[in-house]
Every structure is written in structure tokens, then in C-alpha cells.
Scaffold this motif. Sequence first.
Motif, short mmCIF file in Angstrom:
data_model
loop_
_atom_site.label_atom_id
_atom_site.label_comp_id
_atom_site.label_asym_id
_atom_site.label_seq_id
_atom_site.Cartn_x
_atom_site.Cartn_y
_atom_site.Cartn_z
N ASP A 43 0.81 -1.15 0.18
CA ASP A 43 -0.09 -0.02 0.04
C ASP A 43 0.83 1.08 0.03
N PHE A 44 2.12 1.09 -0.40
CA PHE A 44 3.14 2.32 -0.57
C PHE A 44 2.39 3.50 -1.17
N HIS A 45 2.65 4.56 -0.86
CA HIS A 45 2.56 5.81 -1.66
C HIS A 45 3.45 6.87 -1.43
N GLU A 46 3.55 7.76 -2.12
CA GLU A 46 4.81 8.94 -2.09
C GLU A 46 4.28 10.17 -2.43
N PHE A 47 4.15 11.28 -1.67
CA PHE A 47 3.90 12.66 -2.27
C PHE A 47 5.63 13.10 -2.73
N GLY A 48 5.64 12.94 -3.90
CA GLY A 48 7.11 13.50 -4.11
C GLY A 48 7.46 14.73 -4.34
N VAL A 52 4.24 15.03 -7.87
CA VAL A 52 3.63 13.62 -8.42
C VAL A 52 3.36 12.90 -7.28
N VAL A 53 2.19 12.32 -7.31
CA VAL A 53 1.82 11.34 -5.97
C VAL A 53 2.20 9.85 -6.93
N TRP A 54 2.80 9.05 -6.14
CA TRP A 54 3.24 7.91 -6.73
C TRP A 54 2.67 6.76 -6.01
N ALA A 102 16.22 18.11 -1.19
CA ALA A 102 14.83 18.15 -0.80
C ALA A 102 14.91 17.46 0.67
N HIS A 103 14.00 17.89 1.49
CA HIS A 103 13.63 17.29 2.96
C HIS A 103 12.64 15.82 2.55
N ARG A 104 13.21 14.89 3.26
CA ARG A 104 12.60 13.63 2.92
C ARG A 104 11.91 13.15 4.49
N SER A 105 10.81 12.28 4.32
CA SER A 105 10.24 11.43 5.49
C SER A 105 9.98 10.23 4.93
N SER A 106 10.06 9.18 5.71
CA SER A 106 9.65 7.82 5.22
C SER A 106 8.78 7.34 6.67
N VAL A 107 7.77 6.80 6.36
CA VAL A 107 7.42 5.90 7.58
C VAL A 107 7.52 4.43 7.09
N TRP A 108 8.24 3.70 8.07
CA TRP A 108 8.47 2.54 7.81
C TRP A 108 7.58 1.49 8.92
N VAL A 109 7.00 0.35 8.45
CA VAL A 109 6.29 -0.39 9.15
C VAL A 109 6.79 -2.02 9.28
N ARG A 110 6.68 -2.59 10.21
CA ARG A 110 7.04 -3.93 10.40
C ARG A 110 5.94 -4.93 10.18
N ARG A 112 4.74 -8.98 9.39
CA ARG A 112 5.20 -10.42 8.82
C ARG A 112 6.75 -10.40 8.82
N GLY A 113 7.36 -9.79 9.96
CA GLY A 113 8.95 -9.89 10.31
C GLY A 113 9.52 -9.00 9.41
N ARG A 114 9.01 -8.22 8.44
CA ARG A 114 9.90 -7.36 7.46
C ARG A 114 9.41 -5.84 7.47
N TRP A 115 10.52 -5.20 7.69
CA TRP A 115 10.55 -3.81 7.31
C TRP A 115 10.29 -3.38 6.16
N GLN A 116 9.03 -2.51 5.80
CA GLN A 116 8.77 -1.82 4.55
C GLN A 116 8.20 -0.43 4.43
N VAL A 117 8.81 0.36 3.77
CA VAL A 117 8.45 1.60 3.73
C VAL A 117 6.88 1.96 3.14
N ARG A 118 6.02 2.63 4.18
CA ARG A 118 4.59 2.50 3.74
C ARG A 118 4.21 3.85 2.97
N HIS A 119 4.99 4.92 3.60
CA HIS A 119 4.65 6.24 3.10
C HIS A 119 6.12 7.08 2.90
N HIS A 120 6.11 7.94 1.86
CA HIS A 120 7.38 8.62 1.60
C HIS A 120 6.91 10.10 1.38
N GLN A 121 7.50 11.28 1.66
CA GLN A 121 7.39 12.45 1.24
C GLN A 121 8.49 13.25 1.08
N GLY A 122 8.48 14.02 0.08
CA GLY A 122 9.56 14.93 -0.28
C GLY A 122 9.32 16.08 -0.54
N THR A 123 9.93 17.12 0.01
CA THR A 123 9.65 18.74 -0.06
C THR A 123 11.13 19.46 -0.42
#
Length: 134
Positions: A43-48, A52-54, A102-110, A112-123
Motif C-alpha cells: 500500500d506504498f504511496h509517495e508525495f514526491g 507527483v503522487v506515486w 529535498a527534505h525527506r521523510s519515510s514511515v516504515w512498518v514491520r 510479517r517480520g519484514r520492514w517496508q516503507v509505507r509512506h514517503h514524502q519529499g519537499t
Amino acid sequence: MATSTTGMPTQDDCDIVRDCELALLTGAVRGDRASAVLLLHEDFHEFGASGVVWDRESILDMMEEEAADGRVDIKAEDLVTSALGPGVVLVTYDSVTPTRRAHRSSVWVRERGRWQVRHHQGTVVADRASGPTA
């Protein structure tokens, strides 16, 4: 992998997430869809920074194309990880390329035992010579 008794991410977790975030900035991972897909939540999404919204598929396509063209030259400065809650880590940093910062922020969630990025923002950071804007 050690887990705290509260379920909060440990320093080891934060270090793993940091390494994963940095890996996503490399041509090796960006150009290898199988590797990149392991790091991006379904369910990843990014506000680039470009405006652009990815979603997951569009960012995978963009990263693969970028790596194939040899355009990956991204540095991370002032990277900080912060445990936000059980199974959640925030990463903040500045990305620096030959053409912009650019300033960046990422929200990572664990999950099923794996870390994955769920949301990313760039300004995009304004050119320092032009002064601050509101």
C-alpha cells in the motif's frame, strides 16, 4: 532480531530501517525490481518532491527507468530514525542530487517480520540564495 518488551522498535530495528532507506537510494536496488519490491509496502504511496503522487507500481517503474538510464546519484544527509510506536519507524533526512535538495521523510512498518516503507514524502528545499518563503 531483538524486540523490546513493549513492541517498540529497538536500536537494531532503527539501524535496519536506516540501511533499507539508504539501499533505496542506490542504483543497484532501484534497478532491481525484485529487490525494491521487498522494501515497498503493498500500500506504498509517495508525495514526491516533484509534486507527483506515486503508488507502488508507478514508483517501481520510475526507479527502474532511472537506474537503466544511469541517473541515480542521490546522497542522504542528516539521516535520523525515530521509533514512533510498535512496529513503526520514521526516517528523516535531506536528499541531495546534482540538481536539487529535498527534505525527506519515510514511515516504515514491520509486517510479517519484514520492514517496508509505507509512506514517503519529499519537499524541495528552496535555493538558499533566494531566502525563505512562507
